[in-house]
Motif scaffolding. Structure first.
Motif, PDB file in Angstrom:
ATOM      1  N   VAL A 190       4.401  -5.509  -8.087  1.00  0.00           N
ATOM      2  CA  VAL A 190       4.537  -5.922  -6.692  1.00  0.00           C
ATOM      3  C   VAL A 190       5.998  -5.888  -6.253  1.00  0.00           C
ATOM      4  O   VAL A 190       6.307  -5.608  -5.090  1.00  0.00           O
ATOM      5  CB  VAL A 190       3.931  -7.330  -6.500  1.00  0.00           C
ATOM      6  N   SER A 191       6.920  -6.149  -7.192  1.00  0.00           N
ATOM      7  CA  SER A 191       8.341  -6.173  -6.843  1.00  0.00           C
ATOM      8  C   SER A 191       8.942  -4.775  -6.686  1.00  0.00           C
ATOM      9  O   SER A 191      10.064  -4.645  -6.202  1.00  0.00           O
ATOM     10  CB  SER A 191       9.123  -6.939  -7.914  1.00  0.00           C
ATOM     11  N   LEU A 192       8.209  -3.722  -7.099  1.00  0.00           N
ATOM     12  CA  LEU A 192       8.723  -2.359  -6.964  1.00  0.00           C
ATOM     13  C   LEU A 192       8.607  -1.886  -5.516  1.00  0.00           C
ATOM     14  O   LEU A 192       7.724  -2.334  -4.779  1.00  0.00           O
ATOM     15  CB  LEU A 192       7.948  -1.404  -7.880  1.00  0.00           C
ATOM     16  N   PRO A 193       9.483  -0.975  -5.095  1.00  0.00           N
ATOM     17  CA  PRO A 193       9.393  -0.459  -3.722  1.00  0.00           C
ATOM     18  C   PRO A 193       8.065   0.273  -3.490  1.00  0.00           C
ATOM     19  O   PRO A 193       7.720   1.200  -4.236  1.00  0.00           O
ATOM     20  CB  PRO A 193      10.574   0.508  -3.626  1.00  0.00           C
ATOM     21  N   PRO A 194       7.308  -0.121  -2.484  1.00  0.00           N
ATOM     22  CA  PRO A 194       6.012   0.553  -2.236  1.00  0.00           C
ATOM     23  C   PRO A 194       6.174   2.008  -1.816  1.00  0.00           C
ATOM     24  O   PRO A 194       5.222   2.783  -1.892  1.00  0.00           O
ATOM     25  CB  PRO A 194       5.394  -0.281  -1.107  1.00  0.00           C
ATOM     26  N   GLU A 195       7.388   2.407  -1.381  1.00  0.00           N
ATOM     27  CA  GLU A 195       7.620   3.796  -0.981  1.00  0.00           C
ATOM     28  C   GLU A 195       7.414   4.764  -2.147  1.00  0.00           C
ATOM     29  O   GLU A 195       7.038   5.917  -1.937  1.00  0.00           O
ATOM     30  CB  GLU A 195       9.033   3.959  -0.429  1.00  0.00           C
ATOM     31  N   LEU A 196       7.671   4.297  -3.378  1.00  0.00           N
ATOM     32  CA  LEU A 196       7.445   5.156  -4.542  1.00  0.00           C
ATOM     33  C   LEU A 196       5.969   5.535  -4.648  1.00  0.00           C
ATOM     34  O   LEU A 196       5.628   6.707  -4.863  1.00  0.00           O
ATOM     35  CB  LEU A 196       7.887   4.432  -5.816  1.00  0.00           C
ATOM     36  N   PHE A 197       5.111   4.570  -4.491  1.00  0.00           N
ATOM     37  CA  PHE A 197       3.675   4.807  -4.566  1.00  0.00           C
ATOM     38  C   PHE A 197       3.206   5.697  -3.420  1.00  0.00           C
ATOM     39  O   PHE A 197       2.434   6.643  -3.622  1.00  0.00           O
ATOM     40  CB  PHE A 197       2.934   3.468  -4.546  1.00  0.00           C
ATOM     41  N   LYS A 198       3.701   5.398  -2.210  1.00  0.00           N
ATOM     42  CA  LYS A 198       3.275   6.181  -1.047  1.00  0.00           C
ATOM     43  C   LYS A 198       3.737   7.630  -1.163  1.00  0.00           C
ATOM     44  O   LYS A 198       2.990   8.557  -0.812  1.00  0.00           O
ATOM     45  CB  LYS A 198       3.819   5.543   0.227  1.00  0.00           C
ATOM     46  N   ASP A 203       2.268  13.343  -2.238  1.00  0.00           N
ATOM     47  CA  ASP A 203       2.384  14.561  -3.053  1.00  0.00           C
ATOM     48  C   ASP A 203       1.100  14.906  -3.788  1.00  0.00           C
ATOM     49  O   ASP A 203       1.053  15.905  -4.520  1.00  0.00           O
ATOM     50  CB  ASP A 203       3.512  14.387  -4.072  1.00  0.00           C
ATOM     51  N   GLY A 204       0.060  14.101  -3.605  1.00  0.00           N
ATOM     52  CA  GLY A 204      -1.237  14.414  -4.194  1.00  0.00           C
ATOM     53  C   GLY A 204      -1.499  13.816  -5.554  1.00  0.00           C
ATOM     54  O   GLY A 204      -2.486  14.175  -6.217  1.00  0.00           O
ATOM     55  N   ALA A 205      -0.652  12.888  -6.013  1.00  0.00           N
ATOM     56  CA  ALA A 205      -0.858  12.280  -7.326  1.00  0.00           C
ATOM     57  C   ALA A 205      -2.018  11.292  -7.265  1.00  0.00           C
ATOM     58  O   ALA A 205      -2.210  10.591  -6.269  1.00  0.00           O
ATOM     59  CB  ALA A 205       0.417  11.570  -7.780  1.00  0.00           C
ATOM     60  N   GLY A 206      -2.781  11.234  -8.328  1.00  0.00           N
ATOM     61  CA  GLY A 206      -3.918  10.321  -8.396  1.00  0.00           C
ATOM     62  C   GLY A 206      -3.588   9.051  -9.152  1.00  0.00           C
ATOM     63  O   GLY A 206      -2.427   8.766  -9.481  1.00  0.00           O
TER      64      GLY A 206
END
Length: 305
Positions: A190-198, A203-206
């Protein structure tokens, strides 16, 4: 002014991140040092007694000079504790229990951390209906006393034919390590930047690609915290090892208890102390080697969220 500013800046850099070191000892500082020294001596005193007792022969121990260094140094109690001490009917020392503990700890730690990391990742970035309810149930499980569920687990393992086997003790440690480890990983993710996930989703990662290629490499600090907690918890466990491991998979703590409780004539306190130090050696080594990583992992997000 420029020269004065540069000199002031240089002096601040030389002072370090916590300010300048005091040039003289004050009464309060002496009091703090005295308290820390006394506290360290208080907590190290039992360890000193264990070490010196394990290096003495029984005649010297019976002289009741508890804190004295042995006049005749001997490692025979250590050899006996490891190789020939009796744990009930068997006289194979702590060696079988040590390797049983290594297997149980290694497999149980890997399984519980991998599953907890996936749970924390799913609860952080892949929110689904009922995720908060599931997370609440996991937290509730962290506060359920172990003794309450031992009998139902015995019945369940007996029904499937796993009671008293190696998989049974691994499953038990994985289950009971799950709540707190899931909390650690969930709060870290939760403390990680959500932009990394988005960005990865764009880019199509699952699910698995993001987990193994992005989230898992970034979770090394909190994974080390989880390893320390789980290794020490599984290694020091006595109750689950007694109930679920079975005779062939008895961990070191169970065999240590059997060595101490098995009495044939004189109690060999030197052997008992040597066996206790051998049993505690692995958790102590883990803390000494990974202590700084534990602090870093906690600061990196284990208490956030």
């Amino acid at each position: 002014m420029t020269t004065e500013a540069l000199s002031a800046s240089s002096s601040r850099l030389l002072e370090g991140p916590h300010g300048a070191k005091p040039k003289k000892l004050t009464i309060s500082r002496i009091g703090v040092y005295a308290f820390l020294v006394l506290a360290a001596l208080f907590f190290l005193m039992p360890l000193w007694v264990m070490v010196v007792t394990s290096l003495k022969g029984m005649p010297e121990i019976q002289m009741r000079n508890l804190f004295a260094w042995p006049s005749e140094l001997t490692f025979e109690p250590w050899i006996k504790a490891w190789d020939t001490a009796c744990t009930g009917r068997d006289c194979n020392g702590l060696k079988p229990g040590f390797w049983n503990s290594v297997k149980i700890t290694a497999v149980g730690t890997v399984f519980s951390i991998v599953i907890a990391a996936m749970n924390g990742y799913a609860l952080s970035f892949w929110r689904y209906k009922g995720a908060n309810i599931l997370f609440g149930l996991l937290l509730f499980g962290a506060f359920v006393p172990y003794q309450v569920v031992i009998y139902p687990l015995i019945l369940a393992f007996r029904q499937v034919g796993l009671f008293g086997t190696f998989p049974a003790i691994i499953i038990v440690h994985t289950i009971f390590g799950m709540p707190i480890l899931t909390l650690l990983f969930r709060n870290f993710f939760v403390s990680l930047p959500p932009e990394l996930f988005k960005a990865a989703r764009v880019d199509g990662a699952g699910f698995w690609q993001i987990f193994f290629q992005i989230m898992l490499p970034m979770s090394v600090p909190i994974a080390i915290v989880a390893v320390i907690l789980q290794v020490t918890g599984i290694w020091n466990d006595f109750l689950f090892g007694t109930v679920f491991a079975g005779r062939e998979n008895m961990p070191m703590t169970v065999q240590l208890n059997n060595i101490v409780q098995t009495t044939t004539g004189v109690r060999e306190y030197n052997v008992h102390m040597a066996a206790t130090i051998l049993t505690a050696a692995v958790p102590l080594a883990v803390y000494f080697i990974s202590g700084k990583w534990f602090v870093r992992g906690i600061a990196a997000g284990a208490v956030k969220g």
